[in-house]
Design a protein around this motif. Structure first.
Motif, short mmCIF file in Angstrom:
data_model
loop_
_atom_site.label_atom_id
_atom_site.label_comp_id
_atom_site.label_asym_id
_atom_site.label_seq_id
_atom_site.Cartn_x
_atom_site.Cartn_y
_atom_site.Cartn_z
N ILE A 100 0.75 -1.16 0.15
CA ILE A 100 -0.21 -0.10 -0.05
C ILE A 100 0.69 1.36 0.10
CG2 ILE A 100 -1.64 1.35 1.25
CD1 ILE A 100 -2.99 -1.08 2.05
N GLN A 101 2.04 1.20 0.80
CA GLN A 101 2.77 2.54 0.68
C GLN A 101 3.46 2.52 -0.52
OE1 GLN A 101 3.33 4.45 3.54
NE2 GLN A 101 4.09 5.62 1.79
N THR A 102 3.89 1.50 -1.11
CA THR A 102 4.48 1.63 -2.47
C THR A 102 3.39 2.41 -3.38
OG1 THR A 102 5.90 -0.47 -2.11
CG2 THR A 102 5.72 0.56 -4.55
N PHE A 103 2.12 1.90 -3.62
CA PHE A 103 1.17 2.43 -4.14
C PHE A 103 1.10 3.66 -3.91
CE2 PHE A 103 -3.23 2.85 -5.56
CZ PHE A 103 -3.45 2.65 -6.76
N GLU A 104 1.01 4.33 -2.86
CA GLU A 104 0.91 5.80 -2.27
C GLU A 104 1.98 6.43 -2.81
OE1 GLU A 104 -1.89 7.03 -0.92
OE2 GLU A 104 -2.60 5.16 -1.01
N ASN A 105 3.31 6.23 -2.79
CA ASN A 105 4.45 6.75 -3.26
C ASN A 105 4.59 7.00 -4.77
OD1 ASN A 105 5.39 6.38 -0.64
ND2 ASN A 105 6.76 4.82 -1.13
N ILE A 106 3.91 5.95 -5.57
CA ILE A 106 3.55 6.21 -7.04
C ILE A 106 2.57 6.99 -7.33
CG2 ILE A 106 2.99 5.04 -9.28
CD1 ILE A 106 5.81 4.38 -8.04
N LYS A 107 1.39 7.19 -6.59
CA LYS A 107 0.43 7.98 -6.84
C LYS A 107 0.71 9.52 -6.50
CE LYS A 107 -3.01 6.37 -4.16
NZ LYS A 107 -4.47 6.35 -3.62
N SER A 108 1.53 9.69 -5.51
CA SER A 108 1.89 11.01 -5.20
C SER A 108 2.49 11.71 -6.25
CB SER A 108 2.75 11.08 -3.87
OG SER A 108 4.19 10.61 -4.27
N LYS A 109 3.05 10.97 -7.29
CA LYS A 109 3.96 11.46 -8.48
C LYS A 109 2.95 11.81 -9.68
CE LYS A 109 7.68 11.78 -5.82
NZ LYS A 109 7.76 13.12 -5.14
N VAL A 110 1.88 11.23 -9.45
CA VAL A 110 0.87 11.54 -11.06
C VAL A 110 0.29 12.57 -10.78
CG1 VAL A 110 -1.08 10.33 -11.77
CG2 VAL A 110 0.33 8.82 -10.71
N ASN A 111 0.38 13.47 -11.90
CA ASN A 111 -0.26 14.60 -12.20
C ASN A 111 -1.50 14.51 -13.06
OD1 ASN A 111 -0.35 17.46 -12.29
ND2 ASN A 111 0.68 17.68 -14.06
N SER A 112 -2.38 14.18 -12.20
CA SER A 112 -3.83 13.54 -12.68
C SER A 112 -4.81 13.88 -11.70
CB SER A 112 -3.86 12.39 -13.38
OG SER A 112 -5.16 12.03 -13.92
N ASN A 163 -3.84 4.62 -17.99
CA ASN A 163 -4.89 5.34 -17.89
C ASN A 163 -4.29 6.94 -18.36
OD1 ASN A 163 -7.67 5.11 -16.64
ND2 ASN A 163 -6.43 3.69 -15.32
N GLU A 164 -3.13 7.15 -17.98
CA GLU A 164 -2.82 8.54 -18.20
C GLU A 164 -2.57 8.80 -19.90
OE1 GLU A 164 -2.60 11.06 -15.71
OE2 GLU A 164 -3.61 9.59 -14.75
N ALA A 165 -2.18 7.57 -20.64
CA ALA A 165 -2.06 7.80 -21.82
C ALA A 165 -3.31 7.63 -22.54
CB ALA A 165 -1.00 6.89 -22.08
N TYR A 166 -4.43 7.33 -22.00
CA TYR A 166 -5.81 7.38 -22.56
C TYR A 166 -5.96 6.15 -23.36
CZ TYR A 166 -5.43 12.29 -21.91
OH TYR A 166 -5.53 13.47 -21.22
N HIS A 167 -5.32 4.93 -23.11
CA HIS A 167 -4.94 3.73 -23.86
C HIS A 167 -6.49 3.26 -23.57
CE1 HIS A 167 -0.42 3.40 -23.41
NE2 HIS A 167 -0.53 4.16 -24.33
N LEU A 168 -6.80 3.10 -22.27
CA LEU A 168 -8.27 2.50 -22.19
C LEU A 168 -9.33 2.98 -22.94
CD1 LEU A 168 -7.80 1.93 -18.45
CD2 LEU A 168 -7.40 0.32 -20.00
#
Length: 270
Positions: A100-112, A163-168
């Protein structure tokens, strides 16, 4: 029959894409691909032409059709309900706090503005995928397979990258377009198909999405402070038992692990 329909879908979409792209755009796209060193030089021989076709398709899909926020939310909700219905989502699992902490660390860097949520599926399969609505799914098989939080951070970043690159969104658009031609109509109908996005519409040039998500995962995990030298370890292990024939390439949903590893290593040397 399903394979034949998929091929027909791609011929249809590619034809429409080219018709909706003027000659100058074709040359501009080709030029930009030839200058793109992210895949050319580290990926498979077929990835260059595939990247060219993919850019044409993306331009066409982005101009031909637009998904409303309401449609995206509805599709995302339906997808989530289907995944939960067909899988066991765990509340407690091994190494939960670090994951969970790893996921939170990654999410914190997402500009979205997308709110991402992590779900752990009880399955021996080594798999990770994402759906509209910011839902990221990892299997317990994958969690057992990774050997470091650095690898895991990269994988999480990769899934967010889709998600960020609109692939979906673009895959959903392809489903909407082809559903019109093959008899299915309405969001509820093509959502039943969309639930298996990793196995639908997976022509070779869709593998370019995986390279793009890899690049995004590399960059965001690096920003979060994870060891870039370990990101490729996952693919090093995967490639040991991987078949790499041209036939495999044409039928695969993902690029060969060895090519993805080489690209990650090249990013590290830039």
């Amino acid at each position: 029959m399903e394979k034949l329909i998929t091929i027909c879908c791609y011929i249809l979409i590619t034809g429409i894409s080219i018709l909706n792209t003027n000659a100058q755009e074709l040359f501009d796209t080709k030029d930009s691909v030839l200058k793109n060193k992210d895949i050319i030089g580290c990926g498979h021989l077929l990835d260059g032409p595939s990247s060219y076709l993919k850019k044409i398709e993306n331009r066409s899909l982005d101009t031909m059709l637009e998904l409303t926020e309401d449609q995206k939310k509805r599709i995302g909700k339906n997808n989530y309900e289907q995944v939960v219905k067909n899988n066991t989502i765990l509340v407690e699992y091994e190494n939960k706090e670090n994951i969970i902490q790893t996921f939170e660390n990654i999410k914190s860097k997402v500009n979205s503005e997308i709110g991402y949520n992590l779900h752990i599926i009880d399955s021996h399969n080594i798999n990770a995928f994402t759906m509209l609505g910011g839902h990221i799914y990892l299997t317990t098989g994958l969690l057992s397979y990774v050997e470091s939080l650095d690898e895991l951070a990269f994988i999480m970043g990769h899934e967010i990258g889709h998600n960020e690159a609109y692939h979906l969104e673009r895959k959903i658009k392809k489903i909407m377009i082809t559903s019109t031609y093959f008899g299915a109509t309405g969001i509820d109908e093509f959502t039943k198909i969309a639930i298996d996005l990793n196995h639908k519409f997976s022509a070779p040039f869709d593998q370019i999405d995986e390279y793009e998500a890899d690049k995004y995962g590399f960059e965001i995990s690096k920003k979060a402070g994870y060891d870039v030298n370990k990101f490729a370890d996952f693919f090093k292990r995967m490639e040991k038992n991987e078949k790499t024939s041209i036939l495999q390439k044409l039928n695969a949903t993902h690029p060969f692990s060895r090519d993805r590893r080489k690209c990650l290593e090249s990013y590290n040397n830039q």
